[in-house]
Scaffold this motif. Structure first.
Motif, PDB file in Angstrom:
ATOM      1  N   LEU A 133       0.664  -1.114   0.126  1.00  0.00           N
ATOM      2  CA  LEU A 133       0.035  -0.109   0.201  1.00  0.00           C
ATOM      3  C   LEU A 133       0.897   1.394  -0.043  1.00  0.00           C
ATOM      4  CD1 LEU A 133      -2.311  -2.206   0.896  1.00  0.00           C
ATOM      5  CD2 LEU A 133      -3.329  -0.323   2.280  1.00  0.00           C
ATOM      6  N   SER A 134       2.230   1.276  -0.039  1.00  0.00           N
ATOM      7  CA  SER A 134       2.967   2.341   0.317  1.00  0.00           C
ATOM      8  C   SER A 134       3.313   2.746  -1.421  1.00  0.00           C
ATOM      9  CB  SER A 134       4.353   1.908   1.022  1.00  0.00           C
ATOM     10  OG  SER A 134       5.117   1.312   0.067  1.00  0.00           O
ATOM     11  N   GLY A 135       4.095   3.855  -1.399  1.00  0.00           N
ATOM     12  CA  GLY A 135       4.569   4.387  -2.716  1.00  0.00           C
ATOM     13  C   GLY A 135       5.769   3.702  -3.212  1.00  0.00           C
ATOM     14  N   GLU A 136       6.030   2.616  -2.335  1.00  0.00           N
ATOM     15  CA  GLU A 136       7.687   2.040  -2.882  1.00  0.00           C
ATOM     16  C   GLU A 136       7.371   1.091  -4.047  1.00  0.00           C
ATOM     17  OE1 GLU A 136      10.956  -0.294  -0.280  1.00  0.00           O
ATOM     18  OE2 GLU A 136      10.459   1.823   0.382  1.00  0.00           O
ATOM     19  N   PRO A 137       6.511   0.257  -3.833  1.00  0.00           N
ATOM     20  CA  PRO A 137       6.561  -0.760  -5.146  1.00  0.00           C
ATOM     21  C   PRO A 137       6.331  -0.280  -6.369  1.00  0.00           C
ATOM     22  CG  PRO A 137       4.933  -1.403  -3.428  1.00  0.00           C
ATOM     23  CD  PRO A 137       5.381  -0.264  -3.049  1.00  0.00           C
ATOM     24  N   PRO A 138       6.866  -0.876  -7.444  1.00  0.00           N
ATOM     25  CA  PRO A 138       6.480  -0.483  -9.007  1.00  0.00           C
ATOM     26  C   PRO A 138       5.035  -0.045  -9.275  1.00  0.00           C
ATOM     27  CG  PRO A 138       7.989  -2.116  -9.026  1.00  0.00           C
ATOM     28  CD  PRO A 138       7.465  -2.126  -7.580  1.00  0.00           C
ATOM     29  N   ALA A 139       4.545   1.091  -9.689  1.00  0.00           N
ATOM     30  CA  ALA A 139       3.315   1.389  -9.934  1.00  0.00           C
ATOM     31  C   ALA A 139       2.249   0.167 -10.586  1.00  0.00           C
ATOM     32  CB  ALA A 139       2.933   2.421 -10.949  1.00  0.00           C
ATOM     33  N   ASP A 140       2.823  -0.884 -11.213  1.00  0.00           N
ATOM     34  CA  ASP A 140       2.162  -1.707 -11.954  1.00  0.00           C
ATOM     35  C   ASP A 140       1.919  -2.952 -11.083  1.00  0.00           C
ATOM     36  OD1 ASP A 140       4.794  -2.432 -12.172  1.00  0.00           O
ATOM     37  OD2 ASP A 140       4.259  -3.248 -14.337  1.00  0.00           O
ATOM     38  N   ALA A 159       8.986  -4.639   4.815  1.00  0.00           N
ATOM     39  CA  ALA A 159       8.384  -3.322   5.030  1.00  0.00           C
ATOM     40  C   ALA A 159       8.993  -2.499   4.109  1.00  0.00           C
ATOM     41  CB  ALA A 159       8.160  -3.017   6.414  1.00  0.00           C
ATOM     42  N   PRO A 160       8.215  -1.296   3.901  1.00  0.00           N
ATOM     43  CA  PRO A 160       8.840  -0.096   3.158  1.00  0.00           C
ATOM     44  C   PRO A 160      10.221   0.455   3.697  1.00  0.00           C
ATOM     45  CG  PRO A 160       6.615   0.341   3.256  1.00  0.00           C
ATOM     46  CD  PRO A 160       6.866  -0.817   4.217  1.00  0.00           C
ATOM     47  N   THR A 161      10.952   1.022   2.816  1.00  0.00           N
ATOM     48  CA  THR A 161      12.346   1.501   3.768  1.00  0.00           C
ATOM     49  C   THR A 161      12.110   2.730   4.116  1.00  0.00           C
ATOM     50  OG1 THR A 161      13.099   2.275   1.486  1.00  0.00           O
ATOM     51  CG2 THR A 161      13.828   0.014   2.189  1.00  0.00           C
ATOM     52  N   THR A 162      11.084   3.454   3.716  1.00  0.00           N
ATOM     53  CA  THR A 162      10.578   4.683   4.180  1.00  0.00           C
ATOM     54  C   THR A 162       9.972   4.673   5.552  1.00  0.00           C
ATOM     55  OG1 THR A 162       8.431   4.330   3.045  1.00  0.00           O
ATOM     56  CG2 THR A 162      10.569   5.674   1.811  1.00  0.00           C
ATOM     57  N   ILE A 163       9.567   3.540   6.047  1.00  0.00           N
ATOM     58  CA  ILE A 163       8.900   3.371   7.373  1.00  0.00           C
ATOM     59  C   ILE A 163       9.914   2.948   8.483  1.00  0.00           C
ATOM     60  CG2 ILE A 163       7.098   2.539   8.745  1.00  0.00           C
ATOM     61  CD1 ILE A 163       5.352   2.225   6.124  1.00  0.00           C
ATOM     62  N   ASP A 164       9.969   3.653   9.597  1.00  0.00           N
ATOM     63  CA  ASP A 164      10.743   3.157  10.770  1.00  0.00           C
ATOM     64  C   ASP A 164      10.814   1.889  11.005  1.00  0.00           C
ATOM     65  OD1 ASP A 164      12.240   3.303  12.938  1.00  0.00           O
ATOM     66  OD2 ASP A 164      11.209   4.822  14.092  1.00  0.00           O
ATOM     67  N   PRO A 165      11.821   0.914  10.937  1.00  0.00           N
ATOM     68  CA  PRO A 165      11.751  -0.421  11.463  1.00  0.00           C
ATOM     69  C   PRO A 165      11.054  -0.706  12.774  1.00  0.00           C
ATOM     70  CG  PRO A 165      13.601   0.190  10.265  1.00  0.00           C
ATOM     71  CD  PRO A 165      13.156   1.276  10.359  1.00  0.00           C
ATOM     72  N   ALA A 166      11.491   0.491  13.675  1.00  0.00           N
ATOM     73  CA  ALA A 166      11.004   0.092  15.141  1.00  0.00           C
ATOM     74  C   ALA A 166       9.401   0.120  15.135  1.00  0.00           C
ATOM     75  CB  ALA A 166      11.569   1.195  15.929  1.00  0.00           C
ATOM     76  N   TYR A 167       9.009   1.125  14.357  1.00  0.00           N
ATOM     77  CA  TYR A 167       7.393   1.147  14.181  1.00  0.00           C
ATOM     78  C   TYR A 167       6.721  -0.110  13.900  1.00  0.00           C
ATOM     79  CZ  TYR A 167       2.658   2.445  12.656  1.00  0.00           C
ATOM     80  OH  TYR A 167       1.387   2.666  12.393  1.00  0.00           O
ATOM     81  N   GLY A 248       2.282   6.627  -0.570  1.00  0.00           N
ATOM     82  CA  GLY A 248       0.989   5.767  -0.900  1.00  0.00           C
ATOM     83  C   GLY A 248       0.241   5.992   0.089  1.00  0.00           C
ATOM     84  N   HIS A 249      -0.238   5.123   0.940  1.00  0.00           N
ATOM     85  CA  HIS A 249      -1.361   5.162   1.920  1.00  0.00           C
ATOM     86  C   HIS A 249      -1.108   5.300   3.234  1.00  0.00           C
ATOM     87  CE1 HIS A 249      -5.409   4.164   3.329  1.00  0.00           C
ATOM     88  NE2 HIS A 249      -5.127   3.291   4.369  1.00  0.00           N
ATOM     89  N   TRP A 250       0.286   5.533   3.577  1.00  0.00           N
ATOM     90  CA  TRP A 250       0.853   5.749   4.818  1.00  0.00           C
ATOM     91  C   TRP A 250       1.600   7.036   4.823  1.00  0.00           C
ATOM     92  CZ3 TRP A 250      -1.542   1.740   6.790  1.00  0.00           C
ATOM     93  CH2 TRP A 250      -1.760   0.659   5.915  1.00  0.00           C
ATOM     94  N   PRO A 251       1.028   8.095   4.719  1.00  0.00           N
ATOM     95  CA  PRO A 251       1.916   9.427   4.628  1.00  0.00           C
ATOM     96  C   PRO A 251       2.389   9.848   5.920  1.00  0.00           C
ATOM     97  CG  PRO A 251      -0.634   9.778   4.354  1.00  0.00           C
ATOM     98  CD  PRO A 251      -0.398   8.369   4.175  1.00  0.00           C
ATOM     99  N   GLN A 252       1.685   9.541   6.847  1.00  0.00           N
ATOM    100  CA  GLN A 252       2.244  10.086   8.232  1.00  0.00           C
ATOM    101  C   GLN A 252       3.315   8.967   8.646  1.00  0.00           C
ATOM    102  OE1 GLN A 252      -0.260   8.095   7.836  1.00  0.00           O
ATOM    103  NE2 GLN A 252      -0.587   6.652   9.536  1.00  0.00           N
TER     104      GLN A 252
END
Length: 277
Positions: A133-140, A159-167, A248-252
């Motif tokens: 659901l994040s913006g990391e995967p290829p669009a297709d 998990a997306p690299t943009t999201i804190d692993p601790a979270y 993507g879906h997790w802007p925060q």
């Protein structure tokens, strides 16, 4: 929390019913906005707060919008992320999709009794859903709410690299302990709510100051295609609209600095006379 508190606001976060340390009733009919808005008002009463600004994401946004609609005496403004206000009246959005033959829409699967088992392994379902659901995967390859083949529980690289692993680790631990029946009940409660709301709150708008933020890569945008003009039809006091590129879906979680900047900027436009500060 820190950003809003540093801006001079009293920041309070709660686990919605069904999540974390809050109660998680088995009956899905206990998860409608009639109940969750009541939870919000109860928290405000507990802290003796007359009026407050609500900030919510996804189902939290749905609670925030509906709280503003139902209790304008207590809700001064709303900052909603990823899920816009859905105005009651006429056919519910799910009945519209059913009528259009969109049987593959993801919510219909989430509403089934078997969904609990599909989500049960939090060590898989949490990283997978965060990734797809994040913006990391290829669009297709990214999650598509209308295509069951591109569902959110597919095997993922992590998990997306943009999201804190601790979270992510905390999410896996908490959901591994509490399970997913409660959270999935929010989907199961949608029809119950709109059967009443479509009559009781038909054509209501959110008259308080509002702001909507989404990620440009959020698959949910395909459901309602929000724009500033379209949002303003039901949010006449809309103060701003932001679509974050590459998010993507997790802007925060994916873009916390940009999210906080938009949030604090909006809070600065709301009169402290109208909300608890």
């Amino acid at each position: 929390m820190h950003a809003t508190a540093d801006a001079g606001f009293r920041a309070i976060a709660l686990d919605m019913r069904g999540y974390g340390d809050s109660d998680a009733p088995d009956d899905s009919d206990l998860y409608t906005p009639f109940h969750t808005v009541g939870d919000v008002i109860a928290v405000l009463d507990h802290f003796r707060i007359g009026r407050a600004i609500l900030v919510g994401h996804d189902f939290g946004a749905n609670v925030a919008w509906n709280a503003a609609m139902m209790r304008p005496d207590r809700i001064a403004a709303v900052f909603g992320a990823s899920v816009p206000f859905i105005q009651p009246g006429g056919l519910s959005f799910l009945d519209q999709l059913r009528g259009a033959g969109a049987d593959g829409f993801y919510m219909f699967d989430q509403m089934t009794a078997g969904a609990d088992a599909k989500w049960a392994d939090a060590a898989h379902s949490i990283p997978a859903s965060l990734y797809w659901l994040s913006g990391e995967p290829p669009a297709d390859e990214r999650w598509d709410p209308f295509d069951p083949a591109r569902h959110m529980l597919r095997p993922a690289p992590g998990a997306p690299t943009t999201i804190d692993p601790a979270y992510v680790d905390e999410m896996v631990e908490v959901f591994g302990r509490t399970g997913f029946h409660g959270p999935l009940n929010y989907y199961r409660a949608i029809d119950t709510f709109y059967a009443v709301a479509s009559r009781a709150f038909a054509n209501c708008v959110i008259a308080q100051p509002s702001f909507f933020l989404t990620g440009e890569a959020d698959g949910l945008n395909a459901v309602r295609s929000p724009t500033e003009d379209s949002l303003r039809e039901t949010l006449p006091e809309l103060c701003g609209f932001v679509a974050l590129p590459g998010v993507g879906h997790w802007p925060q979680l994916e873009a916390p600095e940009a999210f906080n900047a938009a949030l604090v900027g909006f809070l600065g436009t709301v009169s402290p006379n109208n909300a608890s500060r």
